[in-house]
Motif scaffolding. Structure first.
Motif, mmCIF file in Angstrom:
data_model
loop_
_atom_site.group_PDB
_atom_site.id
_atom_site.type_symbol
_atom_site.label_atom_id
_atom_site.label_comp_id
_atom_site.label_asym_id
_atom_site.label_seq_id
_atom_site.Cartn_x
_atom_site.Cartn_y
_atom_site.Cartn_z
ATOM 1 N N GLU A 1 31.603 -17.322 75.085
ATOM 2 C CA GLU A 1 30.534 -18.379 75.396
ATOM 3 C C GLU A 1 29.400 -17.640 75.693
ATOM 4 O OE1 GLU A 1 30.021 -21.678 78.919
ATOM 5 O OE2 GLU A 1 31.524 -20.310 79.215
ATOM 6 N N ALA B 1 35.252 -22.937 77.875
ATOM 7 C CA ALA B 1 34.152 -22.552 78.498
ATOM 8 C C ALA B 1 34.309 -22.622 80.091
ATOM 9 C CB ALA B 1 33.011 -23.638 78.203
ATOM 10 N N ILE C 1 35.203 -23.102 72.985
ATOM 11 C CA ILE C 1 34.191 -22.351 72.265
ATOM 12 C C ILE C 1 34.934 -21.416 71.052
ATOM 13 C CG2 ILE C 1 32.428 -20.373 72.445
ATOM 14 C CD1 ILE C 1 32.075 -22.727 74.350
#
Length: 641
Positions: free
Chosen positions: A26, A209, A216
């Motif tokens: 992230e 995330a 992600i």
């Protein structure tokens, strides 16, 4: 540092760098990752789904049945990519089909495929959060292939749904196929790798995330011979049926229905990622028709032109002749066919400021066709828009700064190089330079660095020896002054092509690319489209040269268009522009010139491109006017009752 690697004609692939192991995916995610990722590499990594005609055909079978699409219906496919669903749908009936996508690469590819198939689909590049369509335009809107949930906040997704609701007709229907967030949250693959063809493989990492709302992903795409091509990160919001139903309901959609899950039978059948398990949602826009706009007032347009009473050194005899007056008459006839506009004409430059002041309050738009420049001085072409801006008058075409940039060929070369647009090898000679100390690859062509309308560029500017180059430079200096810089450029021997654009970013049309046909030019004459071809009626150039539709490989055509659009945006061009290119002996494109406010005459290059594309002279002029009008008054601004 990235190294360019040559591939097949018309394509390039770059070896890149990878960051190696990362702890937090992230952290490396760019907030607007979706602006970068949808390109040729995407079509490789996802080809097992998005390039599989059988999968597309199967999906359209289902969507067509769910929506019950009828002859004559209008449908907009948002995030349409390379247009696979629309192209398949066009085979099923006579529909009005529209596609919009943020990726320039994919929309240009879609346009190219549609043109080659002879299919009429209106593809646009644009942002789904601000659609360039009027209220109540479509019977159906689709968002397919899990093309939803890309933004950092869910509010951006709500903006898309609101726009969809706005552009749907009352009773119009939305269909979405979206990754099943509940399934993926529990079943995503943290790491995988797969071969995507015989020379490329992709390694993927995934993690949730921190808010547990997005997945992600990281992709490292590698070429077995050249190494890592790209190391990229992207994310998608994990929507459940309940959450998406709540969002669509709040926007105003009714009759929400889910139609089971869509599972893909990929031939590669390795890592399907977000495409593995999707649910289908349909909903209806229950609303009233938007209040009709009041009938458009006829707009008063002032057409600014060169001054026929003044000397113009670019013209063969330095005066307006019969051909010029015939061209102006054809312009007036063309404009007279436009019922939404009332035209008046100004061409007396000695009284121009006073004349504009008199009519300023009664003018809706100025059609700036004064490419001769103020006082018929090409160096003062930028003075006209500068004057209009000081008087707060809206006008067509590019601003003073853009015109100033593009008048300087060397400066444009530098800007192009800076943004990765290829240019021909060249150097600038100033008054102090000693030509014989320079290492010059022949053949070359010498040009005035400052100039317009090919003024000063003839067959004699092409040189094969140092003596011929010295003569060419002397002629240019005698004509333009010894203190002016001269551009000496490699003389390219491939096709000479032009790309024309009408419109502005997010709402533009790329006209068919044209090529100069030298097949009838007498032997021994250099193949250039210079001053003789444009101005001298008895020249073999004007008598034999034709502009024809270019026949280029799809990849090369897309490369030319992408480079031209990059320049259009970087230089802040407005409403219309022409980009001149030439291919080298390896068919690699090199940018020659950028022409903002290009020639508007009925037989000019822009008109020829438009005609090939099915747009007559009047329609071309109208398209330029509409582009400027829309720029000042966006069509999706709130409508007044």
């Amino acid at each position: 540092m990235k190294t360019k690697v040559p591939l097949k004609k018309g394509t390039t692939e770059r070896a890149g760098k990878t960051m190696g192991p990362v702890k937090n995916l992230e952290y490396h995610l760019h907030p607007e990752w979706w602006k970068r990722i949808f390109n040729a590499t995407y079509l490789k990594t996802d080809a097992d789904v998005v390039e599989d005609e059988n999968i597309t055909r199967s999906e359209i079978n289902l969507f067509h049945e769910l929506l019950d699409i009828r002859e004559g219906n209008s449908l907009l496919d948002l995030a349409c990519g390379q247009g696979r669903h629309l192209l398949e749908l066009s085979q099923r009936g006579n529909y009005q089909l529209f596609g919009l996508d943020r990726s320039r690469y994919l929309t240009q590819r879609a346009k190219s495929i549609a043109r080659k198939k002879g299919v009429a689909i209106n593809f646009k590049e644009g942002d789904a959060r601000k659609l360039p369509y009027a209220n109540d335009s479509f019977d159906f809107v689709t968002i397919l292939g899990n093309s939803f949930g890309y933004f950092e906040t869910a509010e951006d997704d709500v903006k898309i749904l609101r726009e969809v609701f706005r552009v749907l007709k009352p009773g119009g229907r939305l269909l979405m196929d979206v990754a099943d967030g509940s399934f993926l949250r529990e079943n995503y693959t943290p790491r995988s790798w797969e071969w995507i063809d015989k020379k490329h493989f992709v390694c993927r990492e995934r993690s949730l995330a921190t808010d547990n709302e997005r997945l992600i992903s990281r992709e490292v795409v590698t070429n077995t011979e050249k190494g890592v091509i790209v190391d990229q990160f992207y994310a998608e919001r994990l929507y459940t049926r309940e959450i998406l139903a709540d969002l669509t309901g709040k926007v105003g959609f009714k009759d929400l229905a889910f139609h089971g899950n869509l599972e893909v039978a990929s031939l590669r059948n390795q890592d399907l990622g977000m495409m593995a398990n999707r649910f289908i949602l349909t909903a209806t826009a229950k609303k009233e028709w938007s209040p009709k706009r009041k009938k458009k007032d006829i707009k008063n347009v002032v057409v600014l032109m060169g001054d026929p009473g003044l000397k113009d050194v670019i013209k063969p005899y330095a005066v307006f002749d019969t051909d010029d007056f015939e061209t102006i008459e054809k312009l007036k006839v063309g404009l007279s066919k436009l019922g939404n506009y009332k035209f008046s004409y100004l061409n007396n430059h000695s009284s121009l400021i006073a004349d504009l002041q008199k009519i300023r309050d009664k003018t809706d738009l100025v059609f700036n066709l004064c490419d001769e420049g103020f006082g018929n001085d090409a160096k003062k072409e930028l003075h006209i828009p500068a004057l209009l801006e000081m008087m707060h008058l809206p006008y067509t075409g590019s601003n003073p700064q853009t015109l100033a940039y593009c008048y300087d060929k060397s400066l444009i070369r530098g800007i192009a190089t800076e943004i990765g647009v290829p240019v021909a090898n060249a150097f600038v000679i100033t008054a102090e330079d000693n030509l014989f100390e320079l290492n010059i690859p022949f053949p070359v062509i010498a040009k005035p660095n400052f100039g317009d309308s090919s003024f000063g560029i003839t067959q004699k500017n092409v040189a094969n020896t140092i003596e011929e180059l010295a003569d060419a430079i002397l002629r240019i200096r005698e004509q333009f002054g010894y203190d002016k810089p001269i551009l000496v450029e490699e003389f390219l021997t491939g096709a000479e092509v032009s790309v024309g654009i009408i419109g502005n970013p997010d709402n533009y049309t790329v006209l068919p690319i044209i090529e100069e046909d030298y097949s009838e030019l007498p032997e021994g004459l250099p193949k250039i489209c210079g001053y003789e071809a444009k101005w001298l009626t008895d020249s073999p150039y004007m008598q034999t040269l034709r502009s024809i539709r270019a026949s280029l490989p799809v990849a090369l055509e897309q490369e030319l268009i992408n480079h031209s659009l990059k320049l259009f945006q970087r230089l802040d061009c407005k409403d219309y522009c022409r980009f001149d290119w030439r291919l080298n002996s390896q068919d690699e494109p090199k940018m020659l010139e950028v022409n903002p406010n290009p020639g508007w005459c009925w037989d000019g290059h822009l008109a020829k491109m438009s005609s090939i594309g099915g747009m007559d002279y009047t329609q071309m002029l109208e398209a330029i006017l509409n582009a400027a009008d829309t720029r000042y008054h966006p069509i999706n601004e709130p409508q007044l009752s």
